[in-house]
Motif scaffolding. Structure first.
Motif, mmCIF file in Angstrom:
data_model
loop_
_atom_site.group_PDB
_atom_site.id
_atom_site.type_symbol
_atom_site.label_atom_id
_atom_site.label_comp_id
_atom_site.label_asym_id
_atom_site.label_seq_id
_atom_site.Cartn_x
_atom_site.Cartn_y
_atom_site.Cartn_z
ATOM 1 N N SER A 46 0.849 -1.186 0.000
ATOM 2 C CA SER A 46 0.000 0.000 0.000
ATOM 3 C C SER A 46 0.891 1.244 0.000
ATOM 4 O O SER A 46 1.802 1.361 0.827
ATOM 5 C CB SER A 46 -0.898 0.008 1.238
ATOM 6 O OG SER A 46 -1.713 1.155 1.271
ATOM 7 N N PRO A 47 0.624 2.178 -0.964
ATOM 8 C CA PRO A 47 -0.329 2.078 -2.069
ATOM 9 C C PRO A 47 0.183 1.113 -3.129
ATOM 10 O O PRO A 47 1.354 0.719 -3.090
ATOM 11 C CB PRO A 47 -0.390 3.515 -2.584
ATOM 12 C CG PRO A 47 0.972 4.071 -2.272
ATOM 13 C CD PRO A 47 1.365 3.450 -0.963
ATOM 14 N N PRO A 48 -0.663 0.740 -4.110
ATOM 15 C CA PRO A 48 -0.240 -0.272 -5.089
ATOM 16 C C PRO A 48 0.976 0.135 -5.908
ATOM 17 O O PRO A 48 1.791 -0.706 -6.272
ATOM 18 C CB PRO A 48 -1.482 -0.446 -5.976
ATOM 19 C CG PRO A 48 -2.366 0.719 -5.684
ATOM 20 C CD PRO A 48 -2.070 1.122 -4.290
ATOM 21 N N GLY A 49 1.132 1.419 -6.221
ATOM 22 C CA GLY A 49 2.333 1.884 -6.897
ATOM 23 C C GLY A 49 2.482 1.380 -8.323
ATOM 24 O O GLY A 49 1.589 0.771 -8.896
ATOM 25 N N GLY A 50 3.686 1.636 -8.888
ATOM 26 C CA GLY A 50 3.944 1.306 -10.287
ATOM 27 C C GLY A 50 3.856 -0.164 -10.619
ATOM 28 O O GLY A 50 3.570 -0.537 -11.761
ATOM 29 N N THR A 51 4.109 -1.029 -9.640
ATOM 30 C CA THR A 51 4.031 -2.469 -9.891
ATOM 31 C C THR A 51 2.660 -2.853 -10.434
ATOM 32 O O THR A 51 2.541 -3.703 -11.308
ATOM 33 C CB THR A 51 4.304 -3.255 -8.593
ATOM 34 O OG1 THR A 51 5.604 -2.928 -8.115
ATOM 35 C CG2 THR A 51 4.230 -4.756 -8.845
ATOM 36 N N PHE A 52 1.638 -2.202 -9.930
ATOM 37 C CA PHE A 52 0.264 -2.506 -10.335
ATOM 38 C C PHE A 52 -0.315 -1.363 -11.167
ATOM 39 O O PHE A 52 -1.469 -0.972 -11.001
ATOM 40 C CB PHE A 52 -0.584 -2.777 -9.097
ATOM 41 C CG PHE A 52 -0.077 -3.937 -8.273
ATOM 42 C CD1 PHE A 52 -0.247 -5.241 -8.709
ATOM 43 C CD2 PHE A 52 0.598 -3.719 -7.085
ATOM 44 C CE1 PHE A 52 0.239 -6.311 -7.970
ATOM 45 C CE2 PHE A 52 1.075 -4.788 -6.332
ATOM 46 C CZ PHE A 52 0.896 -6.086 -6.775
ATOM 47 N N TYR A 53 0.513 -0.844 -12.077
ATOM 48 C CA TYR A 53 0.138 0.306 -12.903
ATOM 49 C C TYR A 53 -1.174 0.091 -13.652
ATOM 50 O O TYR A 53 -1.950 1.037 -13.864
ATOM 51 C CB TYR A 53 1.256 0.604 -13.916
ATOM 52 C CG TYR A 53 1.373 -0.438 -15.010
ATOM 53 C CD1 TYR A 53 0.690 -0.294 -16.215
ATOM 54 C CD2 TYR A 53 2.144 -1.589 -14.832
ATOM 55 C CE1 TYR A 53 0.775 -1.258 -17.205
ATOM 56 C CE2 TYR A 53 2.227 -2.542 -15.806
ATOM 57 C CZ TYR A 53 1.540 -2.382 -17.005
ATOM 58 O OH TYR A 53 1.615 -3.350 -17.972
ATOM 59 N N ALA A 54 -1.449 -1.150 -14.090
ATOM 60 C CA ALA A 54 -2.642 -1.399 -14.904
ATOM 61 C C ALA A 54 -3.927 -1.228 -14.095
ATOM 62 O O ALA A 54 -4.975 -0.896 -14.651
ATOM 63 C CB ALA A 54 -2.586 -2.796 -15.517
ATOM 64 N N PHE A 55 -3.852 -1.445 -12.789
ATOM 65 C CA PHE A 55 -5.033 -1.272 -11.947
ATOM 66 C C PHE A 55 -5.333 0.219 -11.757
ATOM 67 O O PHE A 55 -6.486 0.643 -11.873
ATOM 68 C CB PHE A 55 -4.812 -1.947 -10.591
ATOM 69 C CG PHE A 55 -4.821 -3.446 -10.654
ATOM 70 C CD1 PHE A 55 -5.961 -4.168 -10.355
ATOM 71 C CD2 PHE A 55 -3.677 -4.145 -11.021
ATOM 72 C CE1 PHE A 55 -5.971 -5.559 -10.409
ATOM 73 C CE2 PHE A 55 -3.674 -5.531 -11.087
ATOM 74 C CZ PHE A 55 -4.828 -6.237 -10.778
ATOM 75 N N PRO A 284 12.190 3.486 -12.894
ATOM 76 C CA PRO A 284 12.646 2.099 -13.078
ATOM 77 C C PRO A 284 11.605 1.076 -12.625
ATOM 78 O O PRO A 284 11.497 -0.004 -13.210
ATOM 79 C CB PRO A 284 13.908 2.018 -12.212
ATOM 80 C CG PRO A 284 14.368 3.414 -12.063
ATOM 81 C CD PRO A 284 13.129 4.251 -12.054
ATOM 82 N N LEU A 285 10.835 1.424 -11.594
ATOM 83 C CA LEU A 285 9.811 0.511 -11.110
ATOM 84 C C LEU A 285 8.725 0.315 -12.165
ATOM 85 O O LEU A 285 8.286 -0.822 -12.430
ATOM 86 C CB LEU A 285 9.194 1.051 -9.823
ATOM 87 C CG LEU A 285 8.072 0.210 -9.202
ATOM 88 C CD1 LEU A 285 8.593 -1.144 -8.774
ATOM 89 C CD2 LEU A 285 7.461 0.940 -8.011
ATOM 90 N N LEU A 286 8.292 1.398 -12.801
ATOM 91 C CA LEU A 286 7.279 1.296 -13.847
ATOM 92 C C LEU A 286 7.820 0.537 -15.049
ATOM 93 O O LEU A 286 7.110 -0.290 -15.647
ATOM 94 C CB LEU A 286 6.819 2.696 -14.259
ATOM 95 C CG LEU A 286 5.681 2.759 -15.290
ATOM 96 C CD1 LEU A 286 4.430 2.062 -14.769
ATOM 97 C CD2 LEU A 286 5.371 4.215 -15.657
ATOM 98 N N THR A 287 9.077 0.789 -15.396
ATOM 99 C CA THR A 287 9.700 0.074 -16.516
ATOM 100 C C THR A 287 9.759 -1.426 -16.235
ATOM 101 O O THR A 287 9.433 -2.245 -17.099
ATOM 102 C CB THR A 287 11.118 0.608 -16.780
ATOM 103 O OG1 THR A 287 11.044 1.997 -17.107
ATOM 104 C CG2 THR A 287 11.780 -0.143 -17.918
#
Length: 356
Positions: A46-55, A284-287
Motif C-alpha cells: 500500500s499504495p499499489p504503486g507502479g508495480t500494479f500500474y494497470a489497476f 525504473p519501477l514502472l519500466t
C-alpha cells in the motif's frame, strides 16, 4: 371581461410555477447512477504503486465505472496477509505473489487463479557487490534480511535455500530489517545480514542509497508465474461478473499503457505524486512492471502459462517433498478469459490521457 382576467392570471401562475420547478430542478445536482457491482480488491502493498500500474490506469481511465463497477483498493502487510484475508472472506479477491498463494494452496486452502498478471521473479535475493557469497549455498550459517515475517519474499527465500540443500529453519536465520529504510541500509552495510531479499522497489532503494548489490536469485525463477488474480471458489462464484469486468479493465489498461508508455508515465506522475516525488525510483519501477507484464504477441490477455506453472509446481515439489502441489487444471479457472478479452482493442488505443 372578468373571466378573461382570471384566465390571464391563471396562465401567469402556471408559467411561474413551471419556471420555479425548472429552476429548482436545475439547482439540484444530478445524481450519478449507483454502481451495479462493488469489489474490495487486495494488494500485498500500500499504495499499489507502479508495480500494479494497470489497476490504477484502469481506474483513472474509467474502464470499470463505464461498466458499472466500483473497486476499493486495500493494501495489506504482504502477500501472506492478503491470502489469509481472502481465505477468511474479508475481501472479494486480490493479487498476492504466487509463492504465497501456492504455499497456502499446498496446505489445502481453496484458491483459484483466473488471470495471470505478471511473469518472472517479483522478489530477489541479493548480497553486497563485494561479498564473498557467490550463490545461495554460501549463505549457510548466515543471517538473511527480509522485510517482515509475512512478506511475499519469505516463501521464495525458503524455496531457494532448500533448492541449494539448506534447511531454512536451521542453516540460516531470517531477520526482518524493513522495506528499504535507513534501518535496512544499515543492516546490510554493517554486515548484520549477509543477504537481503525483497521486491524490486526495495532493492532499488538500497542501491540508490549507495549500497551496491549483486543478484544471486536462482535463474529458474525468471520463467515462473509471478502474480495472478486470485479468489476463493465462493468469491469467484458470487462475484463472477464483477471480476470479469475488473480483469477486462486491467487487460485494457495493460494494452493502453504498454502501447503508450509516455502517456502512461504522465498519468502516474499525476495520480501518484508522492511516489513520483522520487522519479529515480518510480521510473525504473514502472519500466520493470511493464517488462514482467508484457502482453502475449497473440492469444488472450491474462492467459496463464500452464507449462510454466507446471514447471514451478514441480520445482517446489522437488525442493520440498512435503509440498502438496495442486492440480493445475483445478487451481486455474480459464473459462472467464473469452469474456475478459471481449473489447475493442483499436478503440482502447485511440484513447489519449488528459490530466484532470
Amino acid at each position: 371581461m372578468e373571466k378573461r382576467r382570471w384566465s390571464i392570471v391563471f396562465r401567469c401562475l402556471c408559467a411561474s410555477a413551471t419556471l420555479f420547478l425548472f429552476l429548482a430542478a436545475s439547482a439540484v445536482p444530478s445524481l450519478a447512477a449507483a454502481p451495479k457491482y462493488k469489489l474490495l480488491w487486495l494488494f500485498p502493498i500500500s499504495p499499489p504503486g507502479g508495480t500494479f500500474y494497470a489497476f490504477t490506469a484502469a481506474k483513472e481511465l474509467g474502464f470499470w465505472s463505464q461498466e458499472g463497477l466500483e473497486v476499493d483498493f486495500k493494501g495489506t502487510g504482504g502477500s501472506g496477509a492478503a491470502v489469509q484475508l481472502m481465505i477468511a472472506g474479508h475481501a472479494s479477491a486480490g493479487i498476492p505473489s504466487m509463492p504465497a498463494t501456492l504455499n497456502a494452496v499446498g496446505r489445502g486452502q481453496k484458491l483459484h487463479g483466473f488471470y495471470q498478471y505478471s511473469t518472472g521473479t517479483l522478489f530477489f535475493l541479493k548480497v553486497m557487490k563485494n561479498s564473498p557469497v557467490q550463490s545461495v549455498k554460501d549463505l549457510k550459517g548466515k543471517n538473511i534480511g527480509i522485510t517482515e515475517p509475512g512478506g511475499g519474499e519469505v516463501p521464495m527465500v525458503k524455496a531457494a535455500l532448500q533448492g541449494a540443500g539448506l534447511d531454512p529453519d536451521k542453516d540460516v536465520r531470517l531477520i526482518p530489517i524493513g522495506e528499504g529504510s535507513p534501518a535496512t541500509f544499515d543492516a546490510i552495510k554493517s554486515g548484520r545480514v549477509a543477504a537481503y531479499s525483497s521486491n524490486f522497489q526495495d532493492s532499488l532503494a538500497v542501491e540508490l542509497a549507495g549500497v551496491p548489490l549483486r543478484d544471486i536469485t536462482p535463474a529458474e525463477y525468471g520463467a515462473f508465474p509471478a502474480q495472478m488474480m486470485v479468489a476463493t471458489p465462493d468469491a469467484l462464484k458470487k462475484n463472477r461478473e464483477a471480476l470479469i469486468i475488473l480483469a477486462r479493465g486491467v487487460a485494457k489498461a495493460s494494452l493502453w499503457c504498454q502501447s503508450k508508455p509516455d502517456q502512461c508515465e504522465a498519468m502516474h506522475r499525476n495520480i501518484s505524486q508522492e511516489e513520483w516525488a522520487t522519479p529515480q525510483v518510480a521510473k525504473p519501477l514502472l519500466t520493470r512492471a511493464h517488462q514482467i507484464t508484457k502482453l502475449p504477441a497473440a492469444g488472450r490477455i491474462g492467459e496463464p502459462n500452464k507449462e510454466n506453472l507446471t514447471k514451478y509446481l514441480t520445482f517446489l515439489k522437488s525442493i520440498n517433498p512435503k509440498f502438496q502441489a495442486p492440480k493445475v487444471e483445478e487451481f486455474l479457472v480459464t473459462d472467464m478469459l473469452d469474456e475478459i478479452n471481449k473489447f475493442d482493442r483499436e478503440a482502447v488505443l485511440k484513447i489519449n490521457y488528459t490530466k484532470k
